[in-house]
Design an enzyme around this catalytic site. Structure first.
Site, PDB file in Angstrom:
ATOM      1  CG  ASP A 316     -21.499  12.293 -23.943  1.00 30.19           C
ATOM      2  OD1 ASP A 316     -22.593  12.885 -23.923  1.00 30.19           O
ATOM      3  OD2 ASP A 316     -20.859  11.974 -22.941  1.00 30.19           O
ATOM      4  CD  GLU A 357     -17.716  20.237 -16.577  1.00 33.22           C
ATOM      5  OE1 GLU A 357     -17.440  19.431 -15.651  1.00 33.22           O
ATOM      6  OE2 GLU A 357     -17.913  19.878 -17.752  1.00 33.22           O
ATOM      7  CG  PHE A 385     -25.185  17.225 -11.500  1.00 24.31           C
ATOM      8  CD1 PHE A 385     -25.656  18.499 -11.796  1.00 24.31           C
ATOM      9  CD2 PHE A 385     -25.423  16.197 -12.402  1.00 24.31           C
ATOM     10  CE1 PHE A 385     -26.333  18.721 -12.972  1.00 24.31           C
ATOM     11  CE2 PHE A 385     -26.110  16.421 -13.576  1.00 24.31           C
ATOM     12  CZ  PHE A 385     -26.560  17.696 -13.857  1.00 24.31           C
ATOM     13  CB  ALA A 387     -29.653  12.823 -14.414  1.00 23.25           C
ATOM     14  CB  THR A 389     -32.151  17.938  -8.530  1.00 26.26           C
ATOM     15  OG1 THR A 389     -30.747  17.658  -8.499  1.00 26.26           O
ATOM     16  CG2 THR A 389     -32.861  16.974  -7.594  1.00 26.26           C
ATOM     17  CE  LYS A 403     -21.088  23.905 -10.055  1.00 22.29           C
ATOM     18  NZ  LYS A 403     -20.582  23.248  -8.845  1.00 22.29           N
ATOM     19  CG  ASP A 526     -16.780   9.630 -21.318  1.00 22.62           C
ATOM     20  OD1 ASP A 526     -17.982   9.935 -21.150  1.00 22.62           O
ATOM     21  OD2 ASP A 526     -15.869  10.467 -21.420  1.00 22.62           O
ATOM     22  CG  ASP A 530     -22.606   8.207 -21.719  1.00 26.97           C
ATOM     23  OD1 ASP A 530     -23.624   8.926 -21.804  1.00 26.97           O
ATOM     24  OD2 ASP A 530     -21.452   8.647 -21.736  1.00 26.97           O
TER      25      ASP A 530
END
Lengths: 688, 594
Positions: A316, A357, A385, A387, A389, A403, A526, A530
Site C-alpha cells: 500500500d 489529509e 469518502f 471508494a 464516488t 473535493k 492496514d 485492505d
C-alpha cells in the site's frame, strides 16, 4: 528504528537455561517424545542399551561392561540434548508470554449503554465483555479488550504488546482506530467498541502462539520429517541386516564374533539423522521467536515459511512507501477564483473529514489564510469518502462542497451542468507529475481550484526494494492515486510496478490473477478496505495500527507498523528453511565418517583385513564405536546456537547460494566428524 | 586401455549421443499423439487395435484408473505366461519335447518377465520351447518395456499439466509404445543382428561332430548331485570323452533385439549374450550395447521436449552418463589390474576369467556396466569371475536403483524421484519451498519419491538378512565365504531392482529363491510404479510456479552434481556394511595376498 523488547533476548541467559533443563527432562516422556519419531527411536535404543547393561552386570556379555554402560549413557544424553534444544528455544517465548499474561490480569471496564460521552457507566470485569459492548476508557485506564475507537482520540501506551515505549495515537475514523486489550490509555478519553469475546482477543492469541500451544508442524516440516523417518527406517534395516550377515561371516571366516546388540544399536543411532531431528523443533520455534524480537507476530509458522517463497509483494503506498499522510501544501485557484476562495472552499469540504489529509487541509487553511470554522459546522450534512464516488465533502444550506480526484470531481460537476475551467487540466497534471496528489475542490457546479497534497517517499526505501529485487521479489505499489501521480511516486521509490486508482476489488483481482499465474503474493495493509485482499494473499502482513478487520484478515502482524518489515519476515522464512536444509545435509554427510569408524571396528574380529578401512587409526574397536557415539551426541549442543540463530542468509542467486551452503555444510559435514571422532578417540584412549 | 579400445569406446559414446535427440524427439511425438513418419503405415493398425480392444483413444484417465489398467494388463499377461509354462510340453513348436515347468519355476519366470526383470532360474535352451520363447517370453519383452515407458510418460504429463486430473490413457500409451517405438526398432535391429550371424530358425537342435575330439576329468557325482568321495575321502573323478556336441537352434535374432532394446535381458540361451549365436561378433556386441542404452537415454530427451526445456533432459542424461563412465573406469581399472595373487605366480596381465576374448576387455566391461546400470541384465561375461572390486561395480550399479540409464521408462522415473529428493534438500538449503519444473514438492511427492527410491533397497536388506539365516538359501551357494555373500546379495538385488542378471555361482532354481525372488520382483516393480503414478496424479493437479531469481535452476551443472552426490550417498549409506562383508573384504584380502 523499532525498539526491541525488554525481555531477555539471549537464549543463554542462566535463568532460561535452568528452566530449559527442567523442561527437557519432562520432555523425555515417551508420550510427548513420539511426536519426534527419530528421537523416539533413539530413546528406545537408549533403553535397550540400558537393559543390556543391567543384564551384563549379572550375565557376562560379549562386550566389556564399561563399554555398554558408556554407550547407554551417551545415547541417553543424545535424547536429552535434543529435548534440551527444544526447551531452550521455547524458553524465551515463555518468558515473554508470562509478562503478557500479567498485562491481562484483573482488568475492569466501564461499560456504557450507548457510545456517548457523559453517560453513566457500570463497572464490569473484562471477562464479562462481549463483542459489541461499548466501554469508556479514561486516562490511566487499561483497555479491557480488543476493539475499535468509536469516539474520541487518545494517547495509548502499547508497550505491553509491542515492547515499544513511545505511546501512539488511537482515534476514531480512519485506519488508526484499533486498540488492543491490555494496553493503557495515558491521555484523553475514548469510547471503544469491543470486537472480540474474552479468550479470543489478540493478546490471548499471542500468548497461545508464543507458548507454542497452537504451534503446528508446517507442511514443509512434515515433508522433511518424511525424509528423516524414511532414512531412519533404512538405517534400522541396515543395522538389522548386519546381524545375520555377520553371523554368516563368522561361519565363513571361521573366526570372530557376530556384531553385538549394543554395537548395532550404537551404529543405528549414529547413522539415523539425529542431528537434524534433534534440532528440528528448535529451528521452527527459534524462527518465530526471532520474528518476535523484530516485533513481528506470525499467526502460523506456515505464514513465515510462505514468506520465504514470495514472488510478488503488494505494498500500500500510503504509510508504506510514503510517509503515512499526504499533507496539503498549497491551494491553486482556477477559473478566476482567488487563493483565499479556494482555501475557504477546501476548508468547507474537509470540515467533516477525519482523515489526516482532510485535517492537513484544515490546518493549512487556518494557518496560512487565517480562516476558521467556528459557527459553520451547524446544520452540516457530511458526505464521507467512498471508494465508489471517490468524493467527500459536506452539504450545508443547499450548497454542496466537494473535493476529490480530478476525474471524479469533473464528472460530478458536469452532472450538475457546470463547466470545467480550461486551465484545470494543466494544473492537475503539473501537480500529478511532481508525484503529488491534486485534489480538486468545488462548490456545486463551480470548480474553485486544486489542493496540492504532497506525498513524501520514505528515505532508504529504494535500497530495500533493491534487496527484494535481488532475491527475486517483485514489488508492486498499490494506490488510489491517478496513474500520473502513481507513476511519479513509483519512479521515485523504484518499485517494479504499480496499480493506480485501485479499488478494493482491483487489489483482490490483482492478487487472484497473480496467484493464478503461480506466484506467491505478500501484501501489507492496514485499512479495512485492505481486508479482503489481505485474506486472499498468501502472506498478509497487517500493521498493528491498522483496523481490526485488517488485523483479523492477516496472518502476520507487525507491531511496529513498519511495512518494510516484510523484508525481515522473508529473511526469517528463508533462514528457517535453510537451517533445516543445511543441518539435514550436515547430518547425513556425517554418516560417511561414522561408517569408517564403526564398520571396521564392528567386524574386525571376523575380518582383520577390514582394519584397512580404519583410516582414522582409531585406538581400539570399542573406543572407535564409543567415539562415534559421543561425537554424534555432542554435535547436537554444539549446533544449538546455529539452530537458534539460523544460518546466515546471503542475498545471492539460488545457484551460488547452493554451492556456498554445500561447501560449508556438505563438505564440512563430511570432514568435521573425521576430525571430531579422532579427537574424542584420543581422549577416550587417555581415560580408558 | 589400448588405442583400439579408446577409439571403440569413444565411437560408442558418439553414436549413442547422436541418436538421443532424433529418437527422443520421435518418442515425444508418438506419446503426444502427433503424426510421425510411421503414421501412414501404422496408423490403421493402431486404429484397428483400439477398435478391437474397445478403447476410446481420446478418453483420458486419472492416476487411479491408469494404475488399475496397468495392473490389470500385467495380471492378465502374467496369468497367460504362467499357464503357458505349466503346460509347455503339450503345446506345439516344441521340437525338443521340453517338459512343463514346475509351478514354482513357472511362477518365478512369469513374474520375472512381466516385471521386466528377466531373471532366469531356467536355462533357455534346455527348458523353454520355441513357442514359449516367442509367444510367451518375447511378448512380455515388448509389453513390460512399453509398460515402463507408459508410466514414465504419465509422470512427465504430471509435470507438464496444470490443475488437471488426467494423466493420459494407459491403453493408448502402451499400444503406441509397442507399435511405433519397440516394434520398428526391434525389426531393424534384428536384421542387423542376423547380418552378423545371429540365428533365426525353428530347426531342432543339431549334432555336430568335432574335428578335434577332446577329453577332460570331471568330479563324479551321485544321483542326488553330490560329489562322491572314495574310501580315502578324496573326490572321485571320471574322464569324459567328447567327440560330438549338440548345438541348440531357434528364433534367436527376433528375441535378441527386444531383449536389449526393452532392457529385458532374458537370454535365449543360458549363456545369454556371451553365446556366439546370440552375439557373434564385436559389431553385434557394439549394436547390442547400443540397444541397451538407446531408449533409456533417449527418454531423457523426450522428457526435455515434453516439459518444454530440453536442457532439463540433458542434465539427467549427463548425470547418468557420468555415473556410467565412472563405473566403467573403475571396472576397467580393476579388471586390467588383475589379481596380484596370480601375478605372484607369474600370471601377469588383466583378469580375463569369464570373459569372451572375441570382444576384448573394454567392450566386455562397457557391456557389463550398460547391462547392470540399466535394468537389462543380459550378460556378456561371468560377473562372478570379475575381480572383487570389479564385481562391486555391476552390483553397485544395481543397488543404486537402476538409474544409470536404467530400465526403459523405469530408469527415467526412478531418476526423477531422485531428482525430487535432491530438489527438496537443495531447495531447503537455499531457503525456498522446493519446486521442480514449476511444481511444488510437498509431503505427498516426498512420500512417493521415497517409496520409489527406497523400496528395492529395503527388500534387499530384509531378504538378504533372511537368506543368511536360512540353510536352504545358503545351500545354493557354490562359493562359501565372503564371495558367497556377494552372490546372494547380487541375486536378491538383481531381482528386487528388476535387473535380472545373475552373478552366477548360485543355484536359483530352489523353492526359496523361486518364491522369495518372485516376491522381490513384484514389490520392486509395482511399489515404485504405482507410487510414480500416484505422484503423477498429484503433480498434474498442481498449479505451475513460474521460475524466478530465487528458483534453483535444475538444468545446470551445480544441480546435476548435487543429484549425482545424492544418488551415490543414498546408495553408499544403505549398503556399506553389507558390501564391507562381501566385495570389500574380498578385495582387501586379495590385496593382502590372502
Amino acid at each position: 528504528m523499532p525498539k526491541h523488547s525488554k525481555q531477555p533476548t539471549s537464549a543463554f541467559n542462566p535463568e532460561l537455561i535452568r528452566g530449559a533443563l527442567v523442561e527437557s527432562v519432562k520432555k523425555l516422556d515417551p508420550r510427548t517424545l513420539w511426536r519426534n519419531p527419530v528421537m523416539f527411536c533413539v530413546e528406545i535404543a537408549s533403553l535397550i542399551t540400558m537393559i543390556t547393561f543391567i543384564l551384563s552386570v549379572t550375565h557376562a556379555n560379549q562386550d566389556p561392561v564399561w563399554f555398554t554402560a558408556a554407550v547407554s549413557v551417551w545415547l541417553w544424553l543424545t535424547v536429552f540434548f535434543s529435548t534440551f534444544a527444544e526447551a531452550l528455544a521455547e524458553g524465551r517465548g515463555k518468558a515473554r508470554a508470562a509478562s503478557l499474561r500479567k498485562a491481562r490480569t484483573e482488568v475492569t471496564a466501564k461499560r456504557l449503554e450507548r457510545p456517548e460521552f457523559g453517560r453513566p457507566h457500570t463497572v464490569v470485569s473484562a471477562n464479562a465483555l462481549k463483542k459489541g459492548d461499548c466501554i469508556l476508557v479514561e486516562a490511566g485506564d487499561m483497555i479491557a479488550g480488543d476493539g475499535e475507537v468509536v469516539l474520541g482520540a487518545a494517547l495509548v501506551n502499547e508497550s505491553a504488546v509491542t515492547g515499544e515505549s513511545a505511546p501512539v495515537v488511537r482515534e476514531s475514523g480512519g485506519d488508526r482506530s484499533a486498540v488492543t486489550g491490555g494496553t493503557q490509555v495515558i491521555a484523553n478519553s475514548v469510547i471503544v467498541r469491543i470486537t472480540a469475546n474474552p479468550g479470543e482477543t489478540f493478546l490471548d492469541r499471542m500468548i497461545g502462539l508464543i507458548e507454542g500451544a497452537k504451534r503446528r508442524k508446517t507442511p514443509n516440516e512434515i515433508a522433511l520429517e518424511v525424509l528423516l523417518i524414511s532414512l531412519t527406517l533404512v538405517f534400522l534395516l541396515v543395522c538389522a541386516n548386519m546381524s545375520p550377515l555377520s553371523i554368516y561371516s563368522v561361519r565363513a571366516a571361521g573366526q570372530g564374533t557376530p556384531v553385538s546388540l549394543t554395537v548395532l544399536v550404537a551404529l543405528f543411532v549414529c547413522l539415523a539423522p539425529t542431528t537434524i531431528a534433534a534440532l528440528l523443533p528448535a529451528i521452527g520455534i527459534a524462527g518465530m521467536d526471532r520474528l518476535f524480537q523484530k516485533n513481528v507476530i506470525a499467526l502460523s509458522g506456515r505464514a513465515i515459511e510462505a514468506a520465504g517463497d514470495v514472488n510478488i509483494l503488494l505494498l500500500d503506498k500510503t504509510g508504506t512507501i510514503t510517509h503515512g499522510n499526504r499533507e496539503a501544501v498549497a491551494f491553486i485557484p482556477v477559473g478566476g477564483h482567488t487563493e483565499q476562495e479556494v482555501a475557504q472552499a477546501a476548508l468547507m469540504t474537509s470540515l467533516a473529514d477525519e482523515t489526516p489529509e482532510g485535517r492537513s487541509i484544515v490546518t493549512l487553511a487556518k494557518k496560512q489564510y487565517g480562516l476558521h470554522d467556528e459557527g459553520q459546522a451547524a446544520g452540516v450534512e457530511s458526505i464521507a469518502f467512498s471508494a465508489e464516488t471517490r468524493l467527500s465533502g459536506i452539504n450545508v444550506a443547499d450548497q454542496k462542497y466537494r473535493k476529490g480526484a480530478a476525474d471524479s470531481l469533473v464528472a460530478f460537476v458536469k452532472l450538475q451542468g457546470g463547466t470545467i475551467p480550461h486551465e484545470l487540466e494543466i494544473v492537475v497534471d503539473k501537480i500529478a507529475r511532481e508525484g503529488a496528489t491534486p485534489l480538486v475542490v468545488c462548490r456545486d457546479q463551480e470548480i474553485y481550484g486544486v489542493v496540492n497534497l504532497k506525498d513524501i517517499v520514505k528515505s532508504g526505501i529504494q535500497e530495500r526494494f533493491r534487496q527484494l529485487r535481488s532475491m527475486g521479489i517483485k514489488t508492486v505499489m498499490i494506490t488510489g492515486d491517478n496513474p500520473l501521480t502513481a507513476a511519479a511516486i513509483a519512479a521515485e521509490a523504484q518499485v517494479d510496478d504499480f496499480l493506480s486508482q485501485a479499488k478494493p476489488e482491483d487489489k483482490l483481482r490483482l492478487i487472484k490473477d497473480s496467484q493464478e499465474a503461480g506466484f506467491m503474493v505478500a501484501m501489507t495493509g492496514d485499512g479495512t478496505n485492505d481486508a479482503p485482499a489481505l485474506a486472499q494473499a498468501d502472506v498478509a502482513v497487517a500493521m498493528n495500527t491498522g483496523t481490526q478487520p485488517a488485523r483479523e484478515a492477516a496472518n502476520i502482524i507487525d507491531l511496529d507498523s513498519n511495512p518494510t518489515k516484510l523484508l525481515d519476515i522473508v529473511m526469517v522464512g528463508k533462514q528457517i528453511l535453510m537451517t533445516r536444509g543445511n543441518l539435514t545435509t550436515f547430518s547425513i554427510a556425517n554418516d560417511i565418517a561414522k561408517y569408517f569408524a564403526i564398520v571396521p571396528a564392528a567386524l574386525l574380529s571376523i575380518y582383520p583385513q577390514l582394519g584397512g578401512l580404519n583410516i582414522m587409526h582409531l585406538a581400539s574397536p570399542y573406543s572407535a564405536i564409543l567415539s562415534a557415539v559421543i561425537f554424534n551426541a555432542l554435535v547436537i549442543p554444539a549446533l544449538v546456537p546455529l539452530a537458534l540463530k539460523g544460518t546466515a542468509f546471503r542475498p545471492l542467486p539460488a545457484e551460488k547460494l547452493l554451492i556456498y551452503n554445500l561447501l560449508i555444510y556438505g563438505v564440512g559435514g563430511m570432514v568435521a566428524p573425521f576430525l571430531g571422532i579422532k579427537a574424542i578417540d584420543l581422549l577416550v584412549g587417555v581415560l580408558v | 586401455m589400448n588405442l583400439y579400445e579408446w577409439m571403440q569406446t569413444s565411437l560408442f559414446l558418439v553414436v549413442l549421443l547422436s541418436l538421443i535427440k532424433p529418437l527422443g524427439t520421435f518418442m515425444a511425438k508418438v506419446y503426444q499423439g502427433e503424426r510421425t513418419i510411421l503414421s501412414p503405415v501404422l496408423g490403421p493398425c493402431e486404429n484397428l487395435i483400439y477398435r478391437l480392444g474397445g478403447v476410446d483413444r481420446d478418453e483420458e484417465m486419472g492416476w487411479r484408473r491408469y494404475a488399475w489398467a496397468m495392473v490389470l494388463c500385467n495380471i492378465a499377461l502374467f496369468a497367460a505366461l504362467f499357464i503357458m509354462l505349466l503346460v509347455q510340453g503339450r503345446l506345439p513348436l516344441n521340437p525338443q519335447q521340453l517338459p512343463d515347468f514346475s509351478w514354482q519355476l513357472a511362477l518365478n519366470t512369469a513374474v520375472s518377465f512381466v516385471t521386466n526383470t528377466n531373471w532366469q532360474n531356467y536355462s533357455g535352451e534346455s527348458a523353454a520351447s520355441y513357442l514359449t520363447q516367442m509367444a510367451g517370453l518375447t511378448v512380455h519383452n515388448f509389453v513390460s518395456a512399453a509398460t515402463g515407458m507408459a508410466i514414465a510418460i504419465a509422470l512427465i504429463r504430471g509435470f507438464v499439466r496444470r490443475k488437471a486430473e488426467q494423466i493420459g490413457n494407459f491403453w493408448v500409451d502402451l499400444t503406441r509404445g509397442v507399435l511405433y517405438i519397440l516394434l520398428p526398432l526391434s525389426f531393424i535391429s534384428a536384421l542387423g543382428l542376423v547380418s552378423q550371424g545371429v540365428i533365426q530358425n525353428f530347426s531342432p537342435y543339431r549334432s555336430v561332430t568335432l574335428l578335434e575330439p577332446f577329453s577332460y576329468q570331471q568330479a563324479k557325482v551321485d544321483a542326488a548331485g553330490h560329489p562322491m568321495t572314495d574310501a580315502a575321502g578324496k573326490a572321485m573323478t571320471e574322464t569324459v570323452n567328447v567327440s560330438e556336441v549338440r548345438l541348440p537352434m531357434g528364433p534367436v535374432a527376433s528375441q535378441e533385439a527386444i531383449k536389449e532394446l526393452g532392457t529385458n535381458g532374458g537370454g535365449f540361451f543360458n549363456a545369454n549374450s556371451a553365446h556366439p549365436f546370440e552375439n557373434p561378433t564385436p559389431l553385434s556386441n557394439f549394436l547390442e550395447t547400443l540397444l541397451i542404452l538407446l531408449i533409456p537415454g533417449a527418454l531423457t530427451y523426450t522428457f526435455g521436449v515434453m516439459v518444454g526445456n530440453t536442457r532439463q533432459g540433458w542434465a539427467l542424461l549427463f548425470v547418468m552418463l557420468f555415473l556410467l563412465m565412472g563405473a566403467f573406469s573403475v571396472l576397467q581399472g580393476a579388471e586390467s589390474y588383475g589379481n596380484p595373487g596370480l601375478a605372484k605366480l607369474g600370471m601377469q596381465g588383466p583378469n580375463l576369467e569369464g570373459k569372451e576374448l572375441r570382444f576384448g576387455l573394454a567392450a566386455t566391461n562397457l557391456f557389463t556396466v550398460a547391462t547392470t546400470g540399466t535394468s537389462c541384465g543380459a550378460v556378456v561375461a561371468m560377473h562372478d569371475s570379475l575381480t572383487p572390486l570389479g564385481g562391486l561395480v555391476p552390483l553397485g550399479l544395481i543397488l543404486l536403483g537402476e538409474i544409470v540409464f536404467g530400465g526403459v521408462g523405469s530408469g527415467l522415473y526412478t531418476m526423477l524421484a531422485f531428482a525430487i529428493i535432491a530438489v527438496f534438500v537443495s531447495g531447503l538449503m537455499i531457503g525456498r519451498t522446493p519446486e521442480y519444473l514449476g511444481k511444488k514438492i510437498e509431503v505427498r511427492e516426498m512420500w512417493m519419491s521415497i517409496i520409489t527410491i527406497l523400496t528395492a533397497g529395503i527388500v534387499v536388506l530384509i531378504l538378504s538378512g533372511i537368506a543368511m539365516l536360512t540353510p536352504q538359501a545358503l545351500a545354493s551357494m557354490a562359493n562359501p565365504g565372503s564371495h558367497g555373500l556377494t552372490e546372494i546379495i547380487y541375486a536378491i538385488a538383481s531381482m528386487a531392482n528388476n535387473n535380472g542378471s545373475a552373478f552366477a555361482g548360485l543355484n536359483g532354481n530352489t523353492p526359496f529363491y523361486n518364491l522369495l525372488g518372485a516376491l522381490a520382483m513384484l514389490i520392486g516393480r509395482y511399489g515404485p510404479a504405482i507410487s510414480i503414478l500416484a505422484m503423477a496424479g498429484s503433480l498434474a493437479g498442481k498449479k505451475y510456479v513460474p521460475p524466478s531469481l530465487g528458483t534453483l535452476p535444475t538444468d545446470k551443472a551445480p544441480f546435476a552434481i548435487w543429484l549425482t552426490l545424492v544418488i551415490l550417498i543414498v546408495g553408499a549409506l544403505t549398503f556399506f556394511p553389507a558390501l564391507a562383508m562381501g566385495p570389500i573384504v574380498e578385495h582387501l584380502t586379495m590385496l593382502g595376498g590372502g
